[in-house]
Design a protein around this motif. Structure first.
Motif, mmCIF file in Angstrom:
data_model
loop_
_atom_site.group_PDB
_atom_site.id
_atom_site.type_symbol
_atom_site.label_atom_id
_atom_site.label_comp_id
_atom_site.label_asym_id
_atom_site.label_seq_id
_atom_site.Cartn_x
_atom_site.Cartn_y
_atom_site.Cartn_z
ATOM 1 N N GLU A 26 0.969 -1.318 0.030
ATOM 2 C CA GLU A 26 0.085 -0.057 0.075
ATOM 3 C C GLU A 26 0.781 1.277 0.008
ATOM 4 O O GLU A 26 2.081 1.285 0.759
ATOM 5 N N GLU A 28 0.311 3.787 1.545
ATOM 6 C CA GLU A 28 0.313 4.270 3.262
ATOM 7 C C GLU A 28 1.774 3.673 3.758
ATOM 8 O O GLU A 28 2.401 4.293 4.369
ATOM 9 N N GLN A 31 4.815 5.429 2.573
ATOM 10 C CA GLN A 31 5.046 6.684 3.062
ATOM 11 C C GLN A 31 5.485 6.566 4.498
ATOM 12 O O GLN A 31 6.115 7.505 4.963
#
Length: 97
Positions: A26, A28, A31
């Motif tokens: 993902e 996320e 990040q």
């Protein structure tokens, strides 16, 4: 030093920085890993999203070193300086570890 004395072209002393590629499920996740990497001092880190949606997070160190030693077979630095470069590169390797 023996190899340098026999060189007929250009010789460069090069130390490559640490690089770790992580495939993330993902964005996320990538990040979060990017934030951790940058906060840990890996300022050259980044996220790449490929055409197929593959998300890759690259953790990259800034500890690089590239120094010309000879040009056209002529040694441009002293043996003492080469020993210094080796010491600096070894320190950078320790920082990578």
């Amino acid at each position: 030093m023996t190899a340098l004395e026999k060189a007929t072209g250009d010789v460069v002393f090069k130390f490559e920085p640490f690089v770790l590629h992580v495939l993330c499920q993902e964005l996320e996740d990538a990040q979060l890993l990017h934030s951790v990497a940058v906060d840990s001092g890996f300022r050259n880190s980044g996220i790449t999203v490929g055409r197929g949606g593959k998300i890759t997070m690259a953790v990259r160190s800034t500890h690089c070193l590239e120094v010309p030693l000879s040009h056209k077979g002529r040694l441009m630095v002293s043996e003492e300086y080469i020993e210094f470069l080796i010491h600096v590169a070894n320190q950078k390797m320790e920082e990578n570890i």
